[in-house]
Design an enzyme around this catalytic site. Structure first.
Site, PDB file in Angstrom:
ATOM      1  N   PRO A   2     -23.503 -22.821  62.407  1.00  0.00           N
ATOM      2  CA  PRO A   2     -23.203 -23.763  61.318  1.00  0.00           C
ATOM      3  C   PRO A   2     -23.818 -23.333  59.998  1.00  0.00           C
ATOM      4  O   PRO A   2     -24.988 -23.586  59.728  1.00  0.00           O
ATOM      5  CB  PRO A   2     -23.819 -25.071  61.814  1.00  0.00           C
ATOM      6  N   CYS A   3     -23.039 -22.690  59.160  1.00  0.00           N
ATOM      7  CA  CYS A   3     -23.526 -22.084  57.922  1.00  0.00           C
ATOM      8  C   CYS A   3     -22.712 -22.584  56.728  1.00  0.00           C
ATOM      9  O   CYS A   3     -21.783 -23.359  56.877  1.00  0.00           O
ATOM     10  CB  CYS A   3     -23.423 -20.564  58.009  1.00  0.00           C
ATOM     11  N   THR A   4     -23.068 -22.099  55.533  1.00  0.00           N
ATOM     12  CA  THR A   4     -22.306 -22.386  54.322  1.00  0.00           C
ATOM     13  C   THR A   4     -22.138 -21.084  53.547  1.00  0.00           C
ATOM     14  O   THR A   4     -23.106 -20.342  53.353  1.00  0.00           O
ATOM     15  CB  THR A   4     -23.024 -23.421  53.435  1.00  0.00           C
TER      16      THR A   4
END
Length: 487
Positions: A2-4
């Site tokens: 879960p990254c941006t």
């Protein structure tokens, strides 16, 4: 994971560089920065998660890498820039839907359960992708094509978005099911926002199956869509996000708010993000994949975006106001980030100086990005000499300590954090400017390592100073504090 991700085209930046940035949000993964020389690159690679074995070319280039210190589950190199000044970040975990996954299942490892059976080998994934691709590519487009070849041959066990940049172009690739993919060149004047969702909202199939100038995809993508009745679009508009992505309730809490926050920052005048007549809200499914920012974008802007926790809004978890909405959406800068980077490829300097990797360990909300030249044979020990036990002798663990202390004492520590980030950015930029000039005049490109050591020493001093201040503030707020006047 879960990254941006944030991607910036060269005409959107203040200095005509390209930038790709991502927060690597694992589960408190201990990370380090290293340089992988060609002789250290494996010639036969085996994934620890999927057990797939892949023969690698015999001509790797040097590249930077941010692997996990504990390699029990693989390398997880995360990000880097190679000696051809090509940057890569992998991966942004993205969403899909049952229609796609049923039509082209993910290639997952399955251990044999009965005597006489063989294990089913899986495909490639985030553990592997940087190591399999970055050492062998000389442009962002080449990165797309090499990864695409690997996806089609071995498949993948997860849905991912992967970014590449060189001094002229930025490319974004998204996987579709187990073996399919599509990639798009980021418009030079635009910034892309990718928060754990299938992101592309437009795609020129005619270009992808014709000149291939700005769009690339699986050779059978049209057939794949048609035979599996995947096209949900109306009126002839082709929106990949609708076909291959998701529109779940969880997206509206976990994903779309991050795109809203970033878009709100980049285009405060050209789009309406707040109020009754807002074009986009935190739960809008149609926030654009890319936007032309209202002003040029700098590294400082990208750092602000990847540190976001809804500052200036009622959703900020650190606001002192009882808004009733504090912390309701997933922040960008979160507690369990291992490493974040901004891979910047510059155009106004000699070839040996073009790659700058801005590195941040721990939560981006509380720690600075530090610039380092990538044309080096080794990384400073303060970045590379990291163990699994907490220590004040490296930047990773110091960053984790500062974040944990400052988070619990936000109002007392925020001024120290702001000073820390500004000081490292200012002093880091000054050292880069100084050595850019020295090396351009002397032609001695080996000074990159000396510059990095100077930057590392500066970062260590500023980090130690800040940790001391933050620890003092946290100590004042301990519950066992007592004064005679308290009686």
């Amino acid at each position: 994971m879960p990254c941006t991700t944030v991607l910036v085209g060269k005409k959107a930046t203040n200095d005509n560089s390209t930038m790709i940035a991502r927060t690597d949000d694992g589960h408190f993964d201990v990370k380090k920065l290293i340089v992988v020389e060609p002789e250290k690159q494996p010639r036969k690679y085996k994934s620890k998660i999927s057990h797939v074995e892949i023969e690698l070319p015999d001509n790797p280039m040097r590249y930077t890498s941010c692997p996990s210190v504990d390699d029990a589950k693989g390398i997880w190199a995360a990000t880097g820039i190679n000696e051809a000044n090509v940057g890569m970040t992998a991966t942004e975990t993205i969403t899909s839907n049952p229609r796609v996954l049923a039509a082209d299942p993910l290639v997952e490892y399955k251990k044999a359960t009965k005597r006489g059976e063989k294990d089913v080998i899986g495909g490639i994934g985030e553990e592997d992708i940087v190591v399999l691709v970055l050492p062998y590519i000389k442009s962002a487009r080449e990165g797309v094509l090499r990864l695409a070849e690997l996806l089609e041959k071995y498949g993948t066990y997860e849905s991912n978005g992967i970014a590449f940049n060189d001094e002229n172009e930025v490319w974004w690739l998204e996987t579709i099911g187990g073996h399919h993919w599509m990639a798009k060149r980021v418009p030079d004047e635009a910034v892309v926002l990718a928060p754990n969702q299938f992101a592309m909202d437009s795609f020129d199939l005619d270009d992808a199956f014709g000149k291939k100038k700005n769009h690339l995809c699986s050779a059978d993508l049209k057939t794949f869509i048609k035979e599996n009745n995947l096209d949900l679009n109306q009126n002839g508009k082709f929106n990949p996000r609708d076909i291959f992505g998701s529109h779940s309730d969880m997206d509206h809490i976990y994903n779309t708010p991050r795109a809203w926050f970033m878009g709100r920052y980049l285009t405060p005048y050209s789009h309406r993000w707040d109020g009754e007549n807002a074009e986009f809200t935190p739960e809008s499914d149609n926030i654009p994949w890319c936007l032309v920012p209202d002003r040029k974008v700098s590294v400082e802007d990208v750092k602000y975006l990847i540190s976001g926790h809804y500052q200036g809004t009622e959703y900020n978890p650190y606001t002192s106001k009882d808004t009733g909405k504090r912390g309701m959406y997933r922040s960008i800068g979160i507690n369990r980030t291992g490493v974040s980077s901004i891979c910047q490829i510059r155009t106004d300097v000699p070839e040996a100086l073009k790659g700058i990797e801005w590195v941040c360990f721990g939560s981006t909300a509380f720690n600075p990005v530090v610039p380092l030249y990538t044309a080096v044979s080794k990384a400073p020990k303060y970045f590379s000499n990291v163990g699994l036990e907490a220590s004040t002798e490296n930047l990773y663990w110091n960053s984790r300590l500062i974040g944990a202390l400052a988070d619990q004492n936000y109002s007392d520590c925020v001024q120290h954090i702001e000073r820390y980030e500004d000081a490292v950015m200012t002093k880091g930029r000054a050292i880069i400017r100084e050595y850019d000039k020295k090396m351009a005049e002397s032609g001695d490109w080996s000074l990159t390592e000396k510059a990095n050591e100077e930057i590392s020493k500066m970062a260590k001093e500023q980090t130690s100073f800040t940790l001391t201040r933050v620890l003092e503030e946290a100590s004042k707020n301990m519950k066992n504090g007592y004064k005679l006047s308290d009686n």
